[in-house]
Design a protein around this motif. Structure first.
Motif, PDB file in Angstrom:
ATOM      1  N   ALA A 173      21.171  19.893  16.378  1.00 33.73           N
ATOM      2  CA  ALA A 173      21.074  20.311  17.776  1.00 33.73           C
ATOM      3  C   ALA A 173      20.535  19.183  18.653  1.00 33.73           C
ATOM      4  CB  ALA A 173      20.180  21.539  17.891  1.00 33.73           C
ATOM      5  N   ALA A 174      19.508  18.485  18.164  1.00 33.82           N
ATOM      6  CA  ALA A 174      18.926  17.393  18.947  1.00 33.82           C
ATOM      7  C   ALA A 174      19.937  16.259  19.132  1.00 33.82           C
ATOM      8  CB  ALA A 174      17.669  16.866  18.262  1.00 33.82           C
ATOM      9  N   THR A 175      20.737  15.987  18.110  1.00 35.69           N
ATOM     10  CA  THR A 175      21.754  14.934  18.215  1.00 35.69           C
ATOM     11  C   THR A 175      22.797  15.291  19.259  1.00 35.69           C
ATOM     12  OG1 THR A 175      21.445  14.352  15.882  1.00 35.69           O
ATOM     13  CG2 THR A 175      23.475  13.600  16.938  1.00 35.69           C
ATOM     14  N   ILE A 176      23.254  16.545  19.227  1.00 34.37           N
ATOM     15  CA  ILE A 176      24.248  17.005  20.204  1.00 34.37           C
ATOM     16  C   ILE A 176      23.667  16.942  21.615  1.00 34.37           C
ATOM     17  CG2 ILE A 176      25.629  18.960  20.979  1.00 34.37           C
ATOM     18  CD1 ILE A 176      26.675  17.608  18.448  1.00 34.37           C
ATOM     19  N   LEU A 177      22.427  17.391  21.787  1.00 35.86           N
ATOM     20  CA  LEU A 177      21.781  17.355  23.102  1.00 35.86           C
ATOM     21  C   LEU A 177      21.657  15.926  23.626  1.00 35.86           C
ATOM     22  CD1 LEU A 177      18.935  20.022  22.824  1.00 35.86           C
ATOM     23  CD2 LEU A 177      20.880  20.058  24.393  1.00 35.86           C
ATOM     24  N   LEU A 178      21.335  14.994  22.733  1.00 33.98           N
ATOM     25  CA  LEU A 178      21.221  13.598  23.136  1.00 33.98           C
ATOM     26  C   LEU A 178      22.540  13.100  23.714  1.00 33.98           C
ATOM     27  CD1 LEU A 178      19.843  10.814  23.221  1.00 33.98           C
ATOM     28  CD2 LEU A 178      20.558  10.491  20.843  1.00 33.98           C
ATOM     29  N   PHE A 179      23.626  13.387  23.027  1.00 30.35           N
ATOM     30  CA  PHE A 179      24.928  12.915  23.505  1.00 30.35           C
ATOM     31  C   PHE A 179      25.422  13.714  24.705  1.00 30.35           C
ATOM     32  CE2 PHE A 179      24.972  10.818  19.378  1.00 30.35           C
ATOM     33  CZ  PHE A 179      25.435   9.561  19.751  1.00 30.35           C
ATOM     34  N   ASP A 180      24.989  14.957  24.836  1.00 29.78           N
ATOM     35  CA  ASP A 180      25.294  15.693  26.067  1.00 29.78           C
ATOM     36  C   ASP A 180      24.714  14.961  27.268  1.00 29.78           C
ATOM     37  OD1 ASP A 180      26.730  17.734  24.885  1.00 29.78           O
ATOM     38  OD2 ASP A 180      25.050  19.136  24.801  1.00 29.78           O
ATOM     39  N   ALA A 181      23.466  14.510  27.126  1.00 31.54           N
ATOM     40  CA  ALA A 181      22.808  13.812  28.227  1.00 31.54           C
ATOM     41  C   ALA A 181      23.463  12.456  28.496  1.00 31.54           C
ATOM     42  CB  ALA A 181      21.322  13.631  27.916  1.00 31.54           C
ATOM     43  N   VAL A 182      23.763  11.727  27.428  1.00 28.16           N
ATOM     44  CA  VAL A 182      24.352  10.392  27.578  1.00 28.16           C
ATOM     45  C   VAL A 182      25.745  10.473  28.193  1.00 28.16           C
ATOM     46  CG1 VAL A 182      25.232   8.383  26.316  1.00 28.16           C
ATOM     47  CG2 VAL A 182      23.009   9.364  25.708  1.00 28.16           C
ATOM     48  N   THR A 183      26.579  11.353  27.655  1.00 22.68           N
ATOM     49  CA  THR A 183      27.959  11.443  28.154  1.00 22.68           C
ATOM     50  C   THR A 183      28.019  11.984  29.573  1.00 22.68           C
ATOM     51  OG1 THR A 183      28.208  13.629  27.086  1.00 22.68           O
ATOM     52  CG2 THR A 183      28.984  11.703  25.868  1.00 22.68           C
ATOM     53  N   LEU A 184      27.037  12.782  29.945  1.00 23.35           N
ATOM     54  CA  LEU A 184      26.991  13.308  31.305  1.00 23.35           C
ATOM     55  C   LEU A 184      26.817  12.186  32.321  1.00 23.35           C
ATOM     56  CD1 LEU A 184      27.013  15.837  33.037  1.00 23.35           C
ATOM     57  CD2 LEU A 184      24.565  16.104  32.610  1.00 23.35           C
ATOM     58  N   LEU A 185      26.181  11.105  31.908  1.00 20.50           N
ATOM     59  CA  LEU A 185      26.020   9.940  32.776  1.00 20.50           C
ATOM     60  C   LEU A 185      27.174   8.952  32.628  1.00 20.50           C
ATOM     61  CD1 LEU A 185      22.213   9.222  32.200  1.00 20.50           C
ATOM     62  CD2 LEU A 185      23.252  10.328  34.189  1.00 20.50           C
ATOM     63  N   VAL A 186      27.619   8.758  31.395  1.00 21.58           N
ATOM     64  CA  VAL A 186      28.596   7.699  31.111  1.00 21.58           C
ATOM     65  C   VAL A 186      30.008   8.057  31.552  1.00 21.58           C
ATOM     66  CG1 VAL A 186      29.742   6.409  29.261  1.00 21.58           C
ATOM     67  CG2 VAL A 186      27.260   6.727  29.216  1.00 21.58           C
ATOM     68  N   PHE A 187      30.472   9.270  31.239  1.00 23.65           N
ATOM     69  CA  PHE A 187      31.876   9.600  31.500  1.00 23.65           C
ATOM     70  C   PHE A 187      32.233   9.592  32.996  1.00 23.65           C
ATOM     71  CE2 PHE A 187      32.008  10.545  27.072  1.00 23.65           C
ATOM     72  CZ  PHE A 187      33.349  10.504  26.716  1.00 23.65           C
ATOM     73  N   PHE A 191      30.958  17.228  24.340  1.00 26.80           N
ATOM     74  CA  PHE A 191      30.603  18.223  23.329  1.00 26.80           C
ATOM     75  C   PHE A 191      30.362  19.632  23.860  1.00 26.80           C
ATOM     76  CE2 PHE A 191      28.677  14.506  20.720  1.00 26.80           C
ATOM     77  CZ  PHE A 191      29.947  14.078  20.389  1.00 26.80           C
ATOM     78  N   SER A 192      29.494  19.789  24.844  1.00 23.54           N
ATOM     79  CA  SER A 192      29.073  21.120  25.283  1.00 23.54           C
ATOM     80  C   SER A 192      29.697  21.496  26.618  1.00 23.54           C
ATOM     81  CB  SER A 192      27.544  21.192  25.388  1.00 23.54           C
ATOM     82  OG  SER A 192      26.947  20.931  24.127  1.00 23.54           O
ATOM     83  N   THR A 193      29.884  22.792  26.836  1.00 21.40           N
ATOM     84  CA  THR A 193      30.614  23.277  28.006  1.00 21.40           C
ATOM     85  C   THR A 193      29.942  22.902  29.321  1.00 21.40           C
ATOM     86  OG1 THR A 193      31.410  25.139  26.687  1.00 21.40           O
ATOM     87  CG2 THR A 193      31.638  25.318  29.079  1.00 21.40           C
ATOM     88  N   GLY A 194      28.625  23.082  29.404  1.00 15.85           N
ATOM     89  CA  GLY A 194      27.919  22.787  30.654  1.00 15.85           C
ATOM     90  C   GLY A 194      28.088  21.352  31.110  1.00 15.85           C
ATOM     91  N   PRO A 195      27.773  20.362  30.239  1.00 15.56           N
ATOM     92  CA  PRO A 195      27.968  18.971  30.630  1.00 15.56           C
ATOM     93  C   PRO A 195      29.422  18.627  30.960  1.00 15.56           C
ATOM     94  CG  PRO A 195      26.479  19.090  28.773  1.00 15.56           C
ATOM     95  CD  PRO A 195      27.020  20.477  28.981  1.00 15.56           C
ATOM     96  N   VAL A 196      30.376  19.237  30.243  1.00 17.20           N
ATOM     97  CA  VAL A 196      31.788  18.981  30.540  1.00 17.20           C
ATOM     98  C   VAL A 196      32.122  19.423  31.964  1.00 17.20           C
ATOM     99  CG1 VAL A 196      34.152  19.696  30.029  1.00 17.20           C
ATOM    100  CG2 VAL A 196      32.626  19.040  28.168  1.00 17.20           C
ATOM    101  N   ALA A 197      31.715  20.645  32.312  1.00 15.96           N
ATOM    102  CA  ALA A 197      31.988  21.148  33.659  1.00 15.96           C
ATOM    103  C   ALA A 197      31.291  20.291  34.710  1.00 15.96           C
ATOM    104  CB  ALA A 197      31.534  22.602  33.773  1.00 15.96           C
ATOM    105  N   ALA A 198      30.043  19.905  34.442  1.00  9.82           N
ATOM    106  CA  ALA A 198      29.296  19.087  35.402  1.00  9.82           C
ATOM    107  C   ALA A 198      29.964  17.735  35.605  1.00  9.82           C
ATOM    108  CB  ALA A 198      27.857  18.899  34.921  1.00  9.82           C
ATOM    109  N   ALA A 199      30.358  17.086  34.513  1.00 11.45           N
ATOM    110  CA  ALA A 199      31.004  15.779  34.614  1.00 11.45           C
ATOM    111  C   ALA A 199      32.361  15.894  35.289  1.00 11.45           C
ATOM    112  CB  ALA A 199      31.160  15.160  33.223  1.00 11.45           C
TER     113      ALA A 199
END
Length: 332
Positions: free
Chosen positions: A151-165, A188-196
């Protein structure tokens, strides 16, 4: 009923304050969208002053607010465009999900991670983030530490990809449809995908969400596959019942509401004023949900994540996002 609602009020008010602040700052400094600012402000509050106990129940509703926002998003969606892209989109989703499950599992084995942790990382990276981790954990009998690491790994990449993509999308000057489908396949996760997606444009947000929901819908099939793998068969009737119930519980049922509303509005039976109201409500709920998403970003938890899971998932993300970009560019 009333006391339960009262428990939510402080947290909902906090989400509203963060969302309102994001709108004010975003209006004054239009370089960053209010949606991304809402996540950022929520993360700042969570990692500095923290969230007092009385605010937590209301803040925790952000996942439900996101689901309702996605359902209402169906009102603004043109099914004609989705149907036209259907075969291409379905092939891309199936291909990327299958590639992700196989690649992350293989990388985890090469890196020396145990089979259960590899399974959790594969499901979380390929399907729907932490929701997939939670769905698959009981099936592979993962322990709490393995679930926490995944879970922590996925959350880390959610945060990173939200900035990078979003930044990569701007640099490459990607078309809204291409960008939306690309991040819907890659993140990875729906929330960050929609936000990005909405950080790029409304059209990109719609395509990103639709593509991500198509991936999410595969969680039931993947859960069945892992059940067969770990149990060694479908099992007797006594075993099948809890498994079927678990799969239904983890299935993103809000997807059905999203599709139903999209069909109804596409048929033209809903007055334009009602559609506009639904779309406006969806925008507000997205903003509140993203503010809550920021409160889930814990820097302390990310620091505890081991390097090997990060290396495995990061390697997959680079390869999969590059592959997805080429395929989307060719298909759209």
């Amino acid at each position: 009923m009333i006391p339960a609602i009262r428990r939510l009020v402080p947290g909902l008010a906090l989400l509203g304050a963060v969302a309102g602040g994001a709108v004010v700052v975003g209006t004054a400094v239009p370089v960053v969208t209010p949606l991304l600012l809402a996540i950022g402000l929520g993360a700042v509050v969570a990692n500095t002053v923290g969230v007092p106990r009385r605010f937590r129940p209301g803040v925790a509703t952000h996942s439900r607010l996101l689901e309702v926002a996605i359902v209402l998003l169906g009102a603004r969606l043109s099914l004609d465009a989705i149907v036209a892209a259907g075969p291409h989109l379905a092939a891309l989703v199936l291909g990327i999900v299958g590639f992700g499950l196989l690649t992350v599992t293989a990388l985890a084995r090469v890196a020396g991670l145990n089979d259960r942790l590899g399974t959790l990382l594969a499901a979380g990276s390929s399907i729907c983030g932490i929701s997939a981790v939670a769905a698959v954990a009981p099936i592979c009998e993962a322990d709490d530490s393995e679930v926490a690491h995944a879970a922590a790994t996925i959350l880390l990449f959610d945060a990173v990809t939200l900035l990078v993509f979003p930044a990569v999308g701007r640099v490459l000057g990607l078309d809204s449809t291409v960008y939306g489908v690309w991040i819907g396949l890659s993140m990875f996760s729906t929330g960050p995908v929609a936000a990005a997606g909405f950080a790029h444009s409304a059209v990109a947000g719609e395509w990103a969400t639709v593509t991500k929901l198509a991936r999410n819908a595969l969680i039931g099939l993947v859960a069945v596959g892992y059940s067969v793998r770990y149990v060694g068969g479908v099992g007797n009737a006594h075993q099948r019942v809890p498994r079927a119930r678990r799969i239904w519980t983890e299935f993103p049922t809000f997807l059905l509401g999203f599709l139903l509303l999209a069909v109804i509005t596409t048929l033209g039976v809903v007055p334009a004023a009602v559609v506009d109201a639904l779309v406006a409500t969806s925008d507000v709920l997205f903003l509140l949900a993203f503010a809550g998403l920021g409160f889930d970003i814990s820097l302390a938890a990310m620091r505890k994540t081991g390097f090997v899971p990060i290396a495995v998932v990061g390697t997959y993300l680079v390869v999969a996002s590059g592959l997805a970009y080429v395929l989307v560019a060719l298909a759209f």
